[in-house]
Scaffold this motif. Structure first.
Motif, short mmCIF file in Angstrom:
data_model
loop_
_atom_site.label_atom_id
_atom_site.label_comp_id
_atom_site.label_asym_id
_atom_site.label_seq_id
_atom_site.Cartn_x
_atom_site.Cartn_y
_atom_site.Cartn_z
N THR A 127 -7.07 1.79 2.85
CA THR A 127 -7.41 0.40 2.51
C THR A 127 -8.76 0.33 1.81
O THR A 127 -8.90 -0.35 0.80
CB THR A 127 -7.42 -0.48 3.78
N ILE A 128 -9.73 1.07 2.31
CA ILE A 128 -11.05 1.11 1.68
C ILE A 128 -10.96 1.71 0.27
O ILE A 128 -11.58 1.21 -0.66
CB ILE A 128 -12.06 1.88 2.55
N ALA A 129 -10.14 2.74 0.11
CA ALA A 129 -9.94 3.34 -1.22
C ALA A 129 -9.36 2.30 -2.18
O ALA A 129 -9.78 2.20 -3.33
CB ALA A 129 -9.02 4.56 -1.13
N ALA A 130 -8.40 1.54 -1.70
CA ALA A 130 -7.79 0.51 -2.56
C ALA A 130 -8.81 -0.56 -2.93
O ALA A 130 -8.85 -1.02 -4.07
CB ALA A 130 -6.60 -0.12 -1.85
N ILE A 131 -9.64 -0.93 -1.96
CA ILE A 131 -10.67 -1.93 -2.24
C ILE A 131 -11.64 -1.42 -3.30
O ILE A 131 -11.96 -2.12 -4.26
CB ILE A 131 -11.42 -2.31 -0.95
N ASN A 132 -12.07 -0.18 -3.15
CA ASN A 132 -13.04 0.38 -4.08
C ASN A 132 -12.44 0.73 -5.44
O ASN A 132 -13.00 0.40 -6.47
CB ASN A 132 -13.70 1.63 -3.47
N VAL B 236 -6.20 -10.75 -10.93
CA VAL B 236 -6.65 -10.67 -9.55
C VAL B 236 -5.68 -9.77 -8.78
O VAL B 236 -4.46 -9.84 -9.00
CB VAL B 236 -6.69 -12.08 -8.91
N ARG B 237 -6.21 -8.93 -7.88
CA ARG B 237 -5.38 -7.96 -7.17
C ARG B 237 -5.54 -8.12 -5.67
O ARG B 237 -6.65 -8.23 -5.16
CB ARG B 237 -5.77 -6.54 -7.61
N ILE B 238 -4.39 -8.11 -4.97
CA ILE B 238 -4.36 -8.21 -3.51
C ILE B 238 -3.51 -7.06 -2.98
O ILE B 238 -2.45 -6.75 -3.53
CB ILE B 238 -3.78 -9.56 -3.06
N LEU B 239 -3.97 -6.45 -1.90
CA LEU B 239 -3.25 -5.36 -1.25
C LEU B 239 -2.47 -5.90 -0.06
O LEU B 239 -2.99 -6.67 0.74
CB LEU B 239 -4.26 -4.30 -0.78
N LEU B 240 -1.22 -5.50 0.02
CA LEU B 240 -0.35 -5.85 1.15
C LEU B 240 -0.15 -4.57 1.94
O LEU B 240 0.39 -3.60 1.43
CB LEU B 240 0.99 -6.38 0.61
N THR B 241 -0.63 -4.55 3.18
CA THR B 241 -0.58 -3.31 3.93
C THR B 241 0.07 -3.51 5.29
O THR B 241 -0.20 -4.48 5.97
CB THR B 241 -1.99 -2.69 4.08
N GLY B 242 0.96 -2.58 5.62
CA GLY B 242 1.70 -2.68 6.87
C GLY B 242 1.25 -1.68 7.90
O GLY B 242 1.83 -1.56 8.96
N TYR B 243 0.22 -0.95 7.61
CA TYR B 243 -0.28 0.02 8.59
C TYR B 243 -1.80 -0.02 8.57
O TYR B 243 -2.41 -0.53 7.64
CB TYR B 243 0.24 1.43 8.30
N SER B 244 -2.39 0.49 9.60
CA SER B 244 -3.84 0.33 9.75
C SER B 244 -4.62 1.58 9.37
O SER B 244 -5.49 2.01 10.10
CB SER B 244 -4.15 -0.07 11.20
N ASP B 245 -4.32 2.15 8.25
CA ASP B 245 -5.06 3.30 7.74
C ASP B 245 -6.26 2.78 6.94
O ASP B 245 -6.15 2.44 5.78
CB ASP B 245 -4.14 4.15 6.85
N MET B 246 -7.40 2.67 7.62
CA MET B 246 -8.58 2.07 7.00
C MET B 246 -9.08 2.86 5.80
O MET B 246 -9.57 2.28 4.85
CB MET B 246 -9.71 1.93 8.03
N GLU B 247 -8.95 4.17 5.84
CA GLU B 247 -9.41 4.99 4.72
C GLU B 247 -8.67 4.62 3.43
O GLU B 247 -9.28 4.45 2.38
CB GLU B 247 -9.21 6.48 5.05
N MET C 116 0.82 -1.20 0.00
CA MET C 116 0.00 0.00 0.00
C MET C 116 0.86 1.25 0.00
O MET C 116 0.67 2.15 -0.80
CB MET C 116 -0.93 0.00 1.23
N ARG C 117 1.82 1.30 0.89
CA ARG C 117 2.58 2.53 1.10
C ARG C 117 3.88 2.48 0.30
O ARG C 117 4.83 1.81 0.67
CB ARG C 117 2.88 2.70 2.58
N MET C 118 3.87 3.19 -0.83
CA MET C 118 5.06 3.30 -1.68
C MET C 118 5.20 4.74 -2.12
O MET C 118 4.19 5.44 -2.27
CB MET C 118 4.92 2.40 -2.92
N PRO C 119 6.42 5.20 -2.35
CA PRO C 119 6.60 6.57 -2.83
C PRO C 119 6.11 6.72 -4.26
O PRO C 119 6.01 5.74 -5.00
CB PRO C 119 8.12 6.78 -2.74
#
Length: 168
Positions: A93-98, A80-91, A58-61
């Motif tokens: 993550t939800i943006a990535a899902i949508n 197929v797409r999967i998000l790998l996230t190391g922090y708990s920023d739900m906003e 999720m978090r890349m420059p």
């Protein structure tokens, strides 16, 4: 003769150590593993390779995971797409899902067995979708063939009926 793989997986993360760990976890799976150290490099690979599954940090420059996955979805909607996230920023993550239409997400640090299971399920879902599309095309083709045969039978029936009518 080229060895057949059980799917191609593209890992996108700006940390080389994470990419190395992901590759190591996937050893022996039969998957063709590709890596990219940025979203831009991931898009380049996606344009030149047939990719079944993308796992993106999720978090890349420059381009975060949500933006990358959204562009990947436009470029290759069947991947197929999967998000790998190391922090708990739900906003985010939800943006990535949508926006990125992701299949799932994996939290860092991950459990190796759980990671492989999620990736296996995602690749299996992709295989099932391809099989569904193949069967739908086959059904459509067979329906068209049946329509043509029915048309021919109708013509034959009319000819026989006409001959019988003329004989009477």
């Amino acid at each position: 003769m080229k060895e057949e793989t059980l799917g191609s997986v593209l890992f996108v993360d700006d940390e080389a150590s994470v990419l190395s760990s992901l590759k190591r976890v996937c050893r022996g799976t039969g998957w063709n593993i590709l890596i990219a150290e940025s979203g831009e490099k991931g898009l380049e690979i996606l344009q030149s390779e047939a990719i079944d599954l993308i796992v993106s940090d999720m978090r890349m420059p420059e381009m975060d995971g949500a933006e990358f996955l959204e562009k990947a979805a436009e470029l290759s909607p069947q991947t197929v797409r999967i998000l790998l996230t190391g922090y708990s920023d739900m906003e985010s993550t939800i943006a990535a899902i949508n926006q990125g239409k992701i299949y799932s997400y994996i939290a860092k640090p991950w459990d190796n067995d759980e990671l492989k299971e999620i990736l296996s399920r995602a690749l299996r879902a992709k295989q099932l979708e391809l099989e569904k599309e193949r069967l739908e095309q086959l059904t459509h083709q067979q329906n068209e063939e049946l329509k043509a045969l029915n048309g021919q039978l109708k013509i034959q029936k009319e000819k026989v009926e006409k001959q019988l009518y003329q004989q009477c």
